[in-house]
Write a protein that holds these residues in place. Structure first.
Motif, PDB file in Angstrom:
ATOM      1  N   ASN A  16       0.801  -1.212   0.000  1.00 41.94           N
ATOM      2  CA  ASN A  16       0.000   0.000   0.000  1.00 41.94           C
ATOM      3  C   ASN A  16       0.840   1.271   0.000  1.00 41.94           C
ATOM      4  N   GLU A  17       2.119   1.167   0.349  1.00 36.60           N
ATOM      5  CA  GLU A  17       3.001   2.323   0.181  1.00 36.60           C
ATOM      6  C   GLU A  17       3.025   2.754  -1.284  1.00 36.60           C
ATOM      7  N   VAL A  18       2.884   1.803  -2.167  1.00 35.89           N
ATOM      8  CA  VAL A  18       2.867   2.110  -3.593  1.00 35.89           C
ATOM      9  C   VAL A  18       1.499   2.638  -4.020  1.00 35.89           C
ATOM     10  N   LEU A  19       0.442   2.043  -3.525  1.00 31.71           N
ATOM     11  CA  LEU A  19      -0.897   2.433  -3.961  1.00 31.71           C
ATOM     12  C   LEU A  19      -1.413   3.679  -3.262  1.00 31.71           C
ATOM     13  N   GLY A  20      -1.363   3.715  -1.926  1.00 35.20           N
ATOM     14  CA  GLY A  20      -2.108   4.763  -1.254  1.00 35.20           C
ATOM     15  C   GLY A  20      -1.420   5.531  -0.152  1.00 35.20           C
ATOM     16  N   SER A  21      -0.357   5.016   0.444  1.00 34.14           N
ATOM     17  CA  SER A  21       0.268   5.686   1.589  1.00 34.14           C
ATOM     18  C   SER A  21       1.438   6.545   1.138  1.00 34.14           C
ATOM     19  N   GLY A  22       1.545   7.696   1.719  1.00 31.09           N
ATOM     20  CA  GLY A  22       2.697   8.536   1.449  1.00 31.09           C
ATOM     21  C   GLY A  22       2.529   9.421   0.231  1.00 31.09           C
ATOM     22  N   PHE A  23       3.438  10.357   0.097  1.00 33.33           N
ATOM     23  CA  PHE A  23       3.340  11.361  -0.955  1.00 33.33           C
ATOM     24  C   PHE A  23       3.467  10.744  -2.341  1.00 33.33           C
ATOM     25  N   LEU A  24       4.341   9.753  -2.498  1.00 31.46           N
ATOM     26  CA  LEU A  24       4.620   9.208  -3.820  1.00 31.46           C
ATOM     27  C   LEU A  24       3.661   8.090  -4.229  1.00 31.46           C
ATOM     28  N   SER A  25       2.646   7.838  -3.447  1.00 26.23           N
ATOM     29  CA  SER A  25       1.686   6.802  -3.809  1.00 26.23           C
ATOM     30  C   SER A  25       0.976   7.159  -5.108  1.00 26.23           C
ATOM     31  N   ARG A  26       0.491   6.140  -5.784  1.00 30.55           N
ATOM     32  CA  ARG A  26      -0.162   6.372  -7.077  1.00 30.55           C
ATOM     33  C   ARG A  26      -1.399   7.254  -6.935  1.00 30.55           C
ATOM     34  N   ILE A  27      -2.151   7.034  -5.862  1.00 29.09           N
ATOM     35  CA  ILE A  27      -3.363   7.826  -5.663  1.00 29.09           C
ATOM     36  C   ILE A  27      -3.018   9.301  -5.529  1.00 29.09           C
ATOM     37  N   ASN A  28      -2.029   9.620  -4.702  1.00 27.58           N
ATOM     38  CA  ASN A  28      -1.680  11.022  -4.491  1.00 27.58           C
ATOM     39  C   ASN A  28      -1.006  11.632  -5.716  1.00 27.58           C
ATOM     40  N   MET A  29      -0.085  10.908  -6.317  1.00 22.09           N
ATOM     41  CA  MET A  29       0.618  11.452  -7.474  1.00 22.09           C
ATOM     42  C   MET A  29      -0.334  11.711  -8.634  1.00 22.09           C
ATOM     43  N   ASP A  30      -1.362  10.897  -8.764  1.00 25.96           N
ATOM     44  CA  ASP A  30      -2.326  11.093  -9.839  1.00 25.96           C
ATOM     45  C   ASP A  30      -3.191  12.329  -9.586  1.00 25.96           C
ATOM     46  N   LEU A  31      -3.857  12.377  -8.429  1.00 31.22           N
ATOM     47  CA  LEU A  31      -4.807  13.463  -8.189  1.00 31.22           C
ATOM     48  C   LEU A  31      -4.124  14.788  -7.857  1.00 31.22           C
ATOM     49  N   GLU A  49      -0.278  15.558  -8.124  1.00 31.49           N
ATOM     50  CA  GLU A  49       0.850  16.001  -8.937  1.00 31.49           C
ATOM     51  C   GLU A  49       0.569  15.938 -10.441  1.00 31.49           C
ATOM     52  N   ALA A  50      -0.192  14.964 -10.885  1.00 29.59           N
ATOM     53  CA  ALA A  50      -0.473  14.865 -12.324  1.00 29.59           C
ATOM     54  C   ALA A  50      -1.635  15.757 -12.739  1.00 29.59           C
ATOM     55  N   LYS A  51      -2.693  15.790 -11.928  1.00 26.95           N
ATOM     56  CA  LYS A  51      -3.904  16.502 -12.325  1.00 26.95           C
ATOM     57  C   LYS A  51      -4.113  17.818 -11.586  1.00 26.95           C
ATOM     58  N   GLY A  52      -3.554  17.963 -10.389  1.00 26.89           N
ATOM     59  CA  GLY A  52      -3.737  19.201  -9.644  1.00 26.89           C
ATOM     60  C   GLY A  52      -5.145  19.392  -9.125  1.00 26.89           C
ATOM     61  N   TRP A  53      -5.874  18.308  -8.905  1.00 29.77           N
ATOM     62  CA  TRP A  53      -7.262  18.406  -8.451  1.00 29.77           C
ATOM     63  C   TRP A  53      -7.403  18.329  -6.935  1.00 29.77           C
ATOM     64  N   SER A  54      -6.324  18.009  -6.241  1.00 29.91           N
ATOM     65  CA  SER A  54      -6.391  17.795  -4.804  1.00 29.91           C
ATOM     66  C   SER A  54      -5.111  18.296  -4.158  1.00 29.91           C
ATOM     67  N   TYR A  55      -5.216  18.713  -2.893  1.00 27.19           N
ATOM     68  CA  TYR A  55      -4.027  19.061  -2.131  1.00 27.19           C
ATOM     69  C   TYR A  55      -3.333  17.805  -1.612  1.00 27.19           C
ATOM     70  N   GLY A  56      -4.083  16.715  -1.511  1.00 28.08           N
ATOM     71  CA  GLY A  56      -3.492  15.464  -1.066  1.00 28.08           C
ATOM     72  C   GLY A  56      -4.543  14.380  -0.960  1.00 28.08           C
ATOM     73  N   ALA A  57      -4.212  13.181  -1.423  1.00 25.45           N
ATOM     74  CA  ALA A  57      -5.134  12.048  -1.370  1.00 25.45           C
ATOM     75  C   ALA A  57      -4.362  10.820  -0.906  1.00 25.45           C
ATOM     76  N   ARG A  58      -5.060   9.941  -0.183  1.00 25.70           N
ATOM     77  CA  ARG A  58      -4.371   8.755   0.316  1.00 25.70           C
ATOM     78  C   ARG A  58      -5.357   7.621   0.510  1.00 25.70           C
ATOM     79  N   GLY A  59      -4.816   6.421   0.610  1.00 25.02           N
ATOM     80  CA  GLY A  59      -5.594   5.256   0.974  1.00 25.02           C
ATOM     81  C   GLY A  59      -4.798   4.429   1.955  1.00 25.02           C
ATOM     82  N   GLY A  60      -5.465   3.887   2.953  1.00 20.78           N
ATOM     83  CA  GLY A  60      -4.724   3.126   3.946  1.00 20.78           C
ATOM     84  C   GLY A  60      -5.604   2.213   4.764  1.00 20.78           C
ATOM     85  N   TYR A  61      -4.941   1.322   5.497  1.00 22.41           N
ATOM     86  CA  TYR A  61      -5.626   0.376   6.367  1.00 22.41           C
ATOM     87  C   TYR A  61      -5.802   0.985   7.753  1.00 22.41           C
TER      88      TYR A  61
END
Length: 966
Positions: free
Chosen positions: A789-804, A806-818
């Motif tokens: 989940n470090e890759v998918l949702g946790s942390g700044f470099l996660s796919r969820i955060n980098m997509d919403l 850094e790539a799209k600029g639609w969010s200040y920060g997004a995450r997914g976690g257990y």
């Protein structure tokens, strides 16, 4: 936030302290609090300083407690330097400096994640911009390369695409803050106190119009004007010495040429010509009253007196406002006073949340009367002394860390930048300690007798939100008209003369990372008090402080099904007075010791916490023991806390994040499941309203008892002394009556993937919260799935955060976690997104999750980055006592051995990318999410309808229960 002589590790002496603090008939006295002078002597950061030929000032503090170095870089530029039409530029550029530089292209977080950086961030305020990270000693050269490259070789990497993206991120950061209840106050504060044209008139976040008008050349000129080495300070604290620092700083920063000198704009302390009263409406549950004045800045000698005045008036737990307006007269559910000293000016504020049902005019009049009485009488000597003690204790706690926002490196740098004295914090503490009642009274009267800015924020419809124009919302290209406007404004109010940046050079590859030693987690020892309570202890000798918690096997899941909120209500009252000390006396006793006793309640545990400078350990533990064993549950305290809890619940029903948190559990857990109770948040309103003293006493007797207790302690004092203190306070405590029992169940609620839209009109942002209940065993080894989940949702470099973000600029920060509860492990995604991108953002989240769980698993780059980062950051993760204490409690809750973290690096290295993929795919179902969206249905419903999922629209009733919309 003490002892005349050091506390002896003696049960007998500690028992005397207990007796005295409890005010029993014993004829002994407790150890006196350590004098303020002794505590100040313990607050020190020995340092050496040198300056490079280009003007870069370097501060070095050696602290070998851990193999890490805190790096803090401060620039003499903030929002006060922004001319008209360029508000928000300093903060916008802070973001741009994380997007890579000429010799280190790409996201700045990528190479820092690989080397194991912790406490990594950047911030901007009115006076400065700073960047900080704590890194393993073996990675210091790499981070100095990166920091120097963005200081001297940045502009070639600043592209229009980066600008557009970070503009969108900053606009969403602004929306996220503005979307909160009372979120627009920050603009009223500065605009109400400082006239138009004053450097402190506008907010650091800036205006939407100015952010969208920023051109590429604007921001490049801004960089050339302010970010030269002669306008910067670098502080290094930790596993570093001066010879090494001189060599590395010359190597990486020495070739950067000087830039223009930053000049502070004229910023006199203004006085309003006459009192100003304003009223604004907002989506809030409680009317909030402010009284505000502009006051002198950080370097003014009177600032310390004003700080004392603010703490006595509304900063201490036993403050005048708390005692009168909250405890005694119950006109307010919350009060505060603050004195914020910026570099050139400051502001003094008093805040009151009026208790619902109280006449607001009456409450306002009483607030003004209390302030007037304070100005007439001034503080007492005891109040001044308690302020000094709590302030010094707070500083002791903050200086345990070498880096981060408030650790040793940042403290040295801020003093050097703001006051030309790295140890200025010691002068500030000395001034607090030397303050006299007469001097505090004189300063308070001098500055608070001037015309006041009075602001009232009351429940109602918020005024229309000033959005970004569609041309630039979410990171679109800057419109030509906006460019022209910016050029015109720049001509009218140009930035300082800008030097040409250095020519692009090739500085070679990033420095290699040396060997990072695996950590040794502090040795954990276990013993028991004579009544059987287990004490779990670790020694941390870096700071003369003790942190402890008493954890009880209770929590929200222990709430009676028909009385949700009783556990939280009980814990909110338990530390509000004992059978021998009322709430005021209890607060004062803590302040004299520099101690903080707190209570808390989460899903699985209820507890009390303690922080204290260790010279006062025995007396503070005695006080804690009195709180645990002998809560008074006085009628007046119950009624006061009841009003506060009801106001807190009402506030949750207006807060978008809290609304999402309350809505999701009933959609995840079946009827009867223990964690369905989390939907009550701070409690069910009707339960809190009807709860009796007998309810609280019954919960305390059943759950807050020695046979359900476990003590965790991290201290610089030896185990024998710690055990003696707790033995004296709790060793003869015996349980009474039957213990409470709880059966933890977490059955999932069937229903399939769907969207539940909670209508919150006029929201500039939507909260997307997606969740599903996994079948993971909380006490199993979850390292593979958590690492995946470090890759998918946790942390700044996660796919969820980098997509919403850094790539799209639609969010200040997004995450997914257990969320790892004792009896359940749900997976939850949280993404605040701009309202007009709600549907596309949810579609992107589903796409990212589905791709990761099918054909787009962990890449080689992601795997190596994650494993390296997780292993190398361990030393930084457990640098402070608070982090060690939290890890000890987690190990105990989930049945892990006390030395679990000693072997975790080897466990990380044994993982493979295929294992991570398999673990994630066996755990998360991409079609198993229930999506909760909190936003303006009139704006987002049509976006959600296009996703092909069922959409149910609900609203939140006054009780918090979801109600279907018509």
């Amino acid at each position: 936030m003490r002892l005349v002589s050091r506390v002896l590790a003696s049960v007998a002496l500690t028992a005397l302290a207990t007796s005295a603090l409890a005010q029993t008939a014993a004829q002994t006295t407790a150890p006196a609090p350590a004098p303020v002078s002794e505590l100040i002597a313990r607050v020190d950061i020995p340092y050496e300083e040198f300056t490079l030929p280009n003007g870069l000032r370097v501060l070095v503090h050696t602290d070998r407690k851990a193999p890490v170095v805190g790096v803090s870089v401060w620039y003499d530029v903030g929002s006060k330097h922004e001319p008209k039409g360029k508000t928000g530029f300093a903060h916008l550029f802070e973001h741009l400096m994380f997007n890579g530089s000429e010799n280190a292209p790409g996201d700045y977080f990528e190479p820092l994640r690989t080397l194991g950086a912790t406490d990594l961030n950047g911030t901007t305020n009115s006076d400065r911009t700073n960047y900080f990270e704590t890194v393993p000693t073996a990675g210091l050269e790499r981070v100095l390369f990166l920091e120097s490259d963005r200081m001297g070789y940045l502009l070639g990497a600043v592209t229009q695409e980066n600008l557009d993206n970070q503009r969108g991120v900053v606009q969403n950061e602004k929306r996220q803050g503005d979307n909160q209840p009372y979120g627009l106050f920050r603009y009223k504060l500065t605009e109400g106190l400082f006239p138009a044209g004053h450097p402190y008139h506008h907010s650091t976040i800036g205006s939407m119009a100015d952010l969208q008008a920023a051109s590429l050349e604007d921001v490049k000129t801004w960089f050339r004007s302010y970010y030269g080495p002669n306008n910067a300070i670098v502080a290094l604290a930790g596993d570093i010495d001066v010879p090494t620092a001189k060599r590395l700083m010359a190597k990486y920063f020495g070739a950067i040429p000087r830039g223009p000198e930053s000049v502070a704009p004229p910023a006199p302390v203004p006085t309003l010509p006459a009192p100003v009263r304003e009223t604004m409406q907002d989506r809030v549950a409680t009317t909030r009253i402010y009284r505000l004045w502009a006051v002198p800045g950080l370097r003014d000698p009177e600032t310390a007196n004003l700080d004392v005045a603010a703490r006595v008036l509304g900063g201490l737990s036993s403050s005048r406002l708390d005692n009168i307006l909250v405890r005694k007269e119950r006109l307010a559910v919350g009060v505060a006073a603050f004195s914020q000293a910026l570099t050139q000016v400051g502001f003094f504020g008093v805040q009151m949340d009026v208790r619902p049902g109280v006449d607001v005019a009456q409450a306002e009049a009483r607030l003004d009367a209390v302030i007037a009485d304070f100005l007439r009488t001034g503080p007492t000597a005891d109040e001044v002394q308690r302020v000094a003690t709590t302030a010094i204790a707070g500083r002791l706690a903050g200086l345990e860390a070498v880096g981060g926002g408030g650790g040793k490196a940042g403290t040295l740098a801020s003093g050097a930048l703001f006051a030309d004295d790295p140890l200025y914090f010691k002068k500030q503490l000395a001034r607090l300690a030397a303050a006299t009642p007469a001097a505090v009274k004189a300063s308070a009267n001098k500055w608070l007798s001037r015309p006041v800015y009075a602001l009232k924020i009351e429940p109602g419809k918020r005024e229309a939100y000033q959005e970004a124009t569609p041309a630039t919302a979410g990171g679109a290209k800057v419109a030509a008209a906006a460019q022209a406007t910016t050029a015109a404004r720049a001509e009218a109010a140009p930035t300082p003369a800008a030097a040409q940046g250095p020519a692009k050079i090739d500085r070679g590859a990033l420095p290699a990372i040396g060997e990072v030693r695996d950590i040794r987690f502090p040795k954990v020892e276990r013993t028991r008090l004579s009544n059987g309570i287990e004490l779990v202890y670790a020694r941390q000798a870096a700071a003369p402080t003790t942190q402890a918690s008493i954890s009880f096997d209770a929590g929200i899941v222990a709430d009676p099904a028909a009385k949700l909120g009783i556990a939280g209500f009980t814990m909110a009252v338990v530390d509000e007075g004992t059978t021998t000390l009322d709430s005021i006396a209890l607060a004062e006793a803590q302040e004299r010791l520099g101690a903080r006793i707190g209570s808390g309640n989460d899903a699985d545990r209820s507890g009390l916490s303690l922080f204290v400078p260790s010279p006062n350990l025995a007396a503070a533990v005695a006080l804690l023991g009195d709180v645990v064993r002998n809560p008074a549950f006085g009628a007046s305290e119950i009624e006061r806390v009841r009003g506060q809890r009801m106001a807190q619940i009402a506030a949750e029903l207006n807060d978008p994040g809290a609304i999402a948190a309350r809505t999701l559990p009933p959609l995840l857990y079946a009827e009867g499941s223990s964690y369905r109770k989390l939907a009550a948040g701070s409690g069910d309103l009707s339960t809190v309203k009807a709860a009796t003293r007998d309810d609280l006493v019954a919960f305390h007797r059943a759950w807050i008892r020695p046979d359900k207790a476990k003590i965790f302690v991290v201290s610089d004092r030896r185990l024998a002394e710690v055990q003696a203190a707790f033995e004296a306070a709790l060793g003869d405590w015996r349980a009474q009556g039957p213990a409470g029992t709880k059966a933890i169940e977490s059955k999932p609620l069937a229903g399939g993937e769907r969207i539940v839209l909670v209508d919150r009109p006029d929201s500039p942002q939507s909260i997307i919260a997606g969740g599903q209940l996994t079948d993971l065993d909380p006490k199993a080894e979850l390292l593979p799935v958590l690492t995946a989940n470090e890759v998918l949702g946790s942390g700044f470099l996660s796919r969820i955060n980098m997509d919403l973000r850094e790539a799209k600029g639609w969010s200040y920060g997004a995450r997914g976690g257990y969320s790892r509860f004792e009896g359940a492990v749900p997976y939850v995604i949280n993404a605040p997104v701009q309202a007009d991108k709600t549907g596309p953002a949810l579609a992107s989240l589903r796409e990212q999750v589905a791709g990761f769980l099918s054909t787009q698993g962990v890449t080689d780059v992601e795997f190596r980055r994650t494993i390296d980062g997780e292993t190398r950051e361990l030393a930084g993760n457990f640098e402070t006592s608070g982090k060690v204490l939290s890890a000890m409690e987690g190990n105990d809750l989930f049945g892990r051995p006390d030395d679990y973290y000693d072997g975790i690096a080897q466990k990380y290295r044994a993982l493979t990318a295929a294992q991570l993929d398999a673990a994630a795919r066996a755990t998360i179902d991409p079609k198993g999410f229930v999506w909760v969206v909190v936003g303006d249905a009139s704006k987002v419903r049509s976006q959600l309808d296009s996703l092909g999922l069922p959409v149910e629209v609900i609203s939140a009733a006054p009780t918090g229960a979801p109600v279907a919309a018509q």
